[in-house]
Scaffold this motif. Structure first.
Motif, PDB file in Angstrom:
ATOM      1  N   GLY A 187       0.829  -1.200   0.000  1.00 25.78           N
ATOM      2  CA  GLY A 187       0.000   0.000   0.000  1.00 25.78           C
ATOM      3  C   GLY A 187       0.863   1.250   0.000  1.00 25.78           C
ATOM      4  N   ARG A 188       0.723   2.067   1.020  1.00 23.06           N
ATOM      5  CA  ARG A 188       1.461   3.334   1.097  1.00 23.06           C
ATOM      6  C   ARG A 188       2.866   3.149   1.670  1.00 23.06           C
ATOM      7  NH1 ARG A 188      -0.198   6.365   4.779  1.00 23.06           N
ATOM      8  NH2 ARG A 188      -1.547   4.908   5.910  1.00 23.06           N
ATOM      9  N   PHE A 189       3.196   1.955   2.060  1.00 25.43           N
ATOM     10  CA  PHE A 189       4.463   1.689   2.734  1.00 25.43           C
ATOM     11  C   PHE A 189       5.426   0.952   1.803  1.00 25.43           C
ATOM     12  CE2 PHE A 189       3.172   2.814   7.043  1.00 25.43           C
ATOM     13  CZ  PHE A 189       1.803   2.793   6.924  1.00 25.43           C
ATOM     14  N   THR A 190       6.656   1.432   1.761  1.00 26.05           N
ATOM     15  CA  THR A 190       7.700   0.786   0.968  1.00 26.05           C
ATOM     16  C   THR A 190       8.922   0.592   1.841  1.00 26.05           C
ATOM     17  OG1 THR A 190       6.939   1.820  -1.079  1.00 26.05           O
ATOM     18  CG2 THR A 190       9.184   0.951  -1.061  1.00 26.05           C
ATOM     19  N   ALA A 191       9.449  -0.627   1.835  1.00 24.46           N
ATOM     20  CA  ALA A 191      10.666  -0.932   2.592  1.00 24.46           C
ATOM     21  C   ALA A 191      11.782  -1.276   1.627  1.00 24.46           C
ATOM     22  CB  ALA A 191      10.407  -2.102   3.541  1.00 24.46           C
ATOM     23  N   GLN A 192      12.968  -0.801   1.940  1.00 25.84           N
ATOM     24  CA  GLN A 192      14.134  -1.078   1.098  1.00 25.84           C
ATOM     25  C   GLN A 192      15.278  -1.551   1.974  1.00 25.84           C
ATOM     26  OE1 GLN A 192      14.462  -0.773  -2.197  1.00 25.84           O
ATOM     27  NE2 GLN A 192      12.764   0.524  -2.853  1.00 25.84           N
ATOM     28  N   LEU A 193      16.148  -2.364   1.362  1.00 24.68           N
ATOM     29  CA  LEU A 193      17.352  -2.841   2.031  1.00 24.68           C
ATOM     30  C   LEU A 193      18.554  -2.424   1.213  1.00 24.68           C
ATOM     31  CD1 LEU A 193      19.069  -4.669   3.936  1.00 24.68           C
ATOM     32  CD2 LEU A 193      18.411  -6.592   2.463  1.00 24.68           C
ATOM     33  N   ASN A 194      19.532  -1.838   1.852  1.00 24.11           N
ATOM     34  CA  ASN A 194      20.795  -1.506   1.188  1.00 24.11           C
ATOM     35  C   ASN A 194      21.903  -2.221   1.941  1.00 24.11           C
ATOM     36  OD1 ASN A 194      23.313  -0.197   0.497  1.00 24.11           O
ATOM     37  ND2 ASN A 194      22.124   1.482  -0.370  1.00 24.11           N
ATOM     38  N   ARG A 195      22.296  -3.372   1.402  1.00 22.09           N
ATOM     39  CA  ARG A 195      23.313  -4.190   2.093  1.00 22.09           C
ATOM     40  C   ARG A 195      24.689  -3.526   2.049  1.00 22.09           C
ATOM     41  NH1 ARG A 195      22.068  -9.095   4.045  1.00 22.09           N
ATOM     42  NH2 ARG A 195      20.234 -10.189   3.236  1.00 22.09           N
ATOM     43  N   ALA A 196      24.989  -2.861   0.971  1.00 21.12           N
ATOM     44  CA  ALA A 196      26.316  -2.258   0.840  1.00 21.12           C
ATOM     45  C   ALA A 196      26.548  -1.212   1.930  1.00 21.12           C
ATOM     46  CB  ALA A 196      26.471  -1.637  -0.546  1.00 21.12           C
ATOM     47  N   SER A 197      25.525  -0.420   2.201  1.00 19.65           N
ATOM     48  CA  SER A 197      25.650   0.629   3.205  1.00 19.65           C
ATOM     49  C   SER A 197      25.069   0.216   4.553  1.00 19.65           C
ATOM     50  CB  SER A 197      24.953   1.908   2.720  1.00 19.65           C
ATOM     51  OG  SER A 197      25.542   2.358   1.519  1.00 19.65           O
ATOM     52  N   GLN A 198      24.537  -0.985   4.613  1.00 22.53           N
ATOM     53  CA  GLN A 198      24.023  -1.557   5.851  1.00 22.53           C
ATOM     54  C   GLN A 198      22.937  -0.694   6.487  1.00 22.53           C
ATOM     55  OE1 GLN A 198      28.166  -3.959   6.916  1.00 22.53           O
ATOM     56  NE2 GLN A 198      26.978  -3.144   8.575  1.00 22.53           N
ATOM     57  N   TYR A 199      21.906  -0.462   5.694  1.00 21.59           N
ATOM     58  CA  TYR A 199      20.741   0.193   6.287  1.00 21.59           C
ATOM     59  C   TYR A 199      19.477  -0.306   5.606  1.00 21.59           C
ATOM     60  CZ  TYR A 199      20.265   3.523   2.356  1.00 21.59           C
ATOM     61  OH  TYR A 199      20.082   4.096   1.126  1.00 21.59           O
ATOM     62  N   ILE A 200      18.377  -0.156   6.353  1.00 21.70           N
ATOM     63  CA  ILE A 200      17.064  -0.390   5.780  1.00 21.70           C
ATOM     64  C   ILE A 200      16.270   0.902   5.891  1.00 21.70           C
ATOM     65  CG2 ILE A 200      17.062  -2.868   6.277  1.00 21.70           C
ATOM     66  CD1 ILE A 200      15.177  -2.306   8.626  1.00 21.70           C
TER      67      ILE A 200
END
Lengths: 109, 113
Positions: free
Chosen positions: A58-71
């Motif tokens: 819906g209105r929520f999007t989650a992302q993972l960035n392993r290289a920079s170690q953040y979500i």
């Protein structure tokens, strides 16, 4: 350095705004990631898991960035009812989750 | 609607008294976690079980806290004797283990006077 870190906020945004939170983690072996929502004087409730390819609900999007170690968690078209504390949680390969201290969001009319 | 249940929801007691908190995990979940949450410390893991076996209680003050799972449907957390610094919200959570999600109960709000 804490294993999981979040900006405590508060983030004060008007209704309809887009807001994004980040959560950094220190263990590069971390394997799964989650966002929880906690309302005042209530228990944390699972909002969404975070997949490598990113995911949307819906209105929520989650992302993972392993290289920079953040979500990250992006909330579009904020509603008053989105006001809460958002906790990120990281699993490093055992059964345990390591929680951040949470980011407080306040949506105002 | 499967959910974790906890009793009591609120507990006010005097310093030195024993406190027992109970948790019923979601049926079929094989991991159970006890957390404590305060404004200052956030969510701290106290102990956890897999298939009823205690796997990690390093977050727990050993001299006064104990956690057990007498059967698959009941987990208990005891504090004896209680102290004012134990005042907090105690959450139980359960899950399927591995890298999966945890689901929280409503918590026990403990006040030690």
């Amino acid at each position: 350095r804490k294993e999981v870190e979040q900006d405590p906020g508060p983030f004060n945004v008007p209704e309809g705004a887009t807001v994004a939170f980040n959560c950094t983690y220190s263990n590069s072996a971390s394997q799964s990631f989650f966002w929880y929502r906690q309302d005042c004087r209530k228990e944390p409730k699972l909002l969404m898991s975070v997949y490598s390819s990113g995911n949307e609900d819906g209105r929520f999007t989650a992302q993972l960035n392993r290289a920079s170690q953040y979500i990250s968690l992006l909330i579009r078209d904020s509603k008053l009812s989105d006001s809460a504390t958002y906790l990120c949680a990281v699993n490093t390969g055992t059964d345990k989750l390591i929680f951040g201290t949470g980011t407080r969001l306040q949506v105002f009319p | 609607d499967a959910r974790v249940t906890q009793t009591p929801r609120h507990k006010v007691t005097e310093m030195g008294q024993e406190v027992t908190m109970r948790c019923q995990p979601i049926l079929g979940h094989n991991t159970v976690f006890w957390y404590r949450q305060t404004m200052m410390q956030g969510l701290e893991l106290l102990a956890y079980f897999r298939n009823r076996a205690p796997l990690d209680d390093s977050g727990m003050p050993k001299d006064r806290f104990s956690a057990e799972m007498p059967d698959a449907t009941l987990a208990t957390l005891k504090i004896q004797p209680s102290e004012p610094r134990d005042s907090a919200v105690y959450f139980c959570a359960s899950g399927l283990g591995g890298r999966g999600e945890q689901f929280f109960g409503p918590g026990t709000r403990l006040t030690v006077l």
